[in-house]
Design a protein around this motif. Structure first.
Motif, PDB file in Angstrom:
ATOM      1  N   LEU A  90       4.116  -4.132  -6.163  1.00 10.39           N
ATOM      2  CA  LEU A  90       2.861  -4.222  -5.422  1.00 10.39           C
ATOM      3  C   LEU A  90       3.093  -4.624  -3.970  1.00 10.39           C
ATOM      4  N   HIS A  91       4.013  -5.536  -3.749  1.00  9.19           N
ATOM      5  CA  HIS A  91       4.322  -5.945  -2.368  1.00  9.19           C
ATOM      6  C   HIS A  91       4.861  -4.767  -1.564  1.00  9.19           C
ATOM      7  N   ARG A  92       5.697  -3.949  -2.189  1.00  2.29           N
ATOM      8  CA  ARG A  92       6.220  -2.776  -1.479  1.00  2.29           C
ATOM      9  C   ARG A  92       5.111  -1.780  -1.175  1.00  2.29           C
ATOM     10  N   LEU A  93       4.170  -1.630  -2.093  1.00  2.00           N
ATOM     11  CA  LEU A  93       3.047  -0.718  -1.859  1.00  2.00           C
ATOM     12  C   LEU A  93       2.178  -1.203  -0.696  1.00  2.00           C
ATOM     13  N   VAL A  94       1.945  -2.497  -0.634  1.00  3.07           N
ATOM     14  CA  VAL A  94       1.165  -3.055   0.478  1.00  3.07           C
ATOM     15  C   VAL A  94       1.911  -2.852   1.797  1.00  3.07           C
ATOM     16  N   ASP A  95       3.212  -3.092   1.788  1.00  5.89           N
ATOM     17  CA  ASP A  95       4.005  -2.890   3.002  1.00  5.89           C
ATOM     18  C   ASP A  95       3.970  -1.435   3.456  1.00  5.89           C
ATOM     19  N   GLU A 216       7.081   4.381  -6.828  1.00  5.56           N
ATOM     20  CA  GLU A 216       7.159   3.076  -7.489  1.00  5.56           C
ATOM     21  C   GLU A 216       6.970   3.204  -9.002  1.00  5.56           C
ATOM     22  N   ALA A 217       6.072   4.084  -9.420  1.00 10.57           N
ATOM     23  CA  ALA A 217       5.862   4.285 -10.863  1.00 10.57           C
ATOM     24  C   ALA A 217       7.111   4.839 -11.507  1.00 10.57           C
ATOM     25  N   GLN A 218       7.783   5.759 -10.831  1.00 16.77           N
ATOM     26  CA  GLN A 218       9.011   6.337 -11.369  1.00 16.77           C
ATOM     27  C   GLN A 218      10.108   5.292 -11.461  1.00 16.77           C
TER      28      GLN A 218
END
Length: 229
Positions: A90-95, A216-218
């Protein structure tokens, strides 16, 4: 000598990784082909793996995963904290997107925001962990319904494209994109979502969100243990 030892371990692990849902048992030739190793090498390594219980070889001369893998897998499942895997995601997605990222699971006709990291922007879609939302509205809801036991009108579309984008479905000012999170056996474990204020979730923002979500899901597929259900 150290390099030879590492190579031997890597080759043995390649043999174990060759097994999967579609390849639960293999001949010596199939293992050699799957790992790109000589048959003599596979034969030598599988003998050691069989002695340790990591593979078995039946009277039919087929190799299968051994009971030691089950024991280690059980230990991994027991020690696994899903949040330890999902929160960094989640942090990577926000970034990557600058928007709020969340992970949902299904609970009957609702979805629960199990984990979330809110956008750092002053104007944002704010979510609280534990918040319950409807299953029939919103990107994550459609994904969970489609990949679960849903029969809604959007199911075929979601399964065909592998994602869902909602624009003001649940809240006229909120938009979101979501993808399923599956384990190594293809079982649904939840949905990853990026949500934003609708006015800035244009086509470019949607594309960025979906690209990031799919990556990210993969990555989670290789980390999540297979569900026991």
């Amino acid at each position: 000598m150290a390099k030879i030892g590492v190579d031997a371990v890597a080759r043995a692990l390649a043999i174990l990784k060759a097994f999967g849902p579609e390849r639960r048992e293999m001949t010596l030739t199939e293992l050699a082909t799957a790992t790109d190793l000589y048959k003599s090498t596979v034969l030598r390594l599988t003998a050691t793996l069989e002695e340790g219980g990591f593979v078995t070889r039946g009277d039919d001369r087929l190799y299968r995963p051994g009971p030691e893998l089950w024991r280690l897998g059980t230990l991994y499942r027991q020690s696994l904290d899903l949040g330890d895997l999902v929160r960094p995601t989640l942090h990577r997605l926000v970034d990557a997107t600058g928007e709020t990222a969340s992970f949902y699971i299904r609970d009957g006709n609702q979805r629960i925001c199990l984990y979330r990291v809110n956008s750092p922007r002053a104007v944002r879609h704010h979510l609280d962990e534990g918040q319950r939302l409807p299953l029939n509205r919103g990107a994550a809801g459609h994904v969970l319904a489609a990949y679960g036991e849903g029969t809604g009108a959007s199911r075929k579309k979601v399964l065909a494209q592998g994602y869902y984008v909602s624009l003001g479905e649940r809240d006229p000012e909120v938009a979101a994109a979501a993808v399923p999170v599956l384990d190594g056996q293809g079982k649904l474990r939840g949905a990853l979502s990026v949500s934003a204020i609708r006015s800035r979730f244009d086509a470019r923002a949607q594309k960025l969100a979906l690209t990031s979500l799919k990556l990210e899901a993969q990555a989670l597929v290789g980390l999540l243990p297979a569900s026991e259900a």
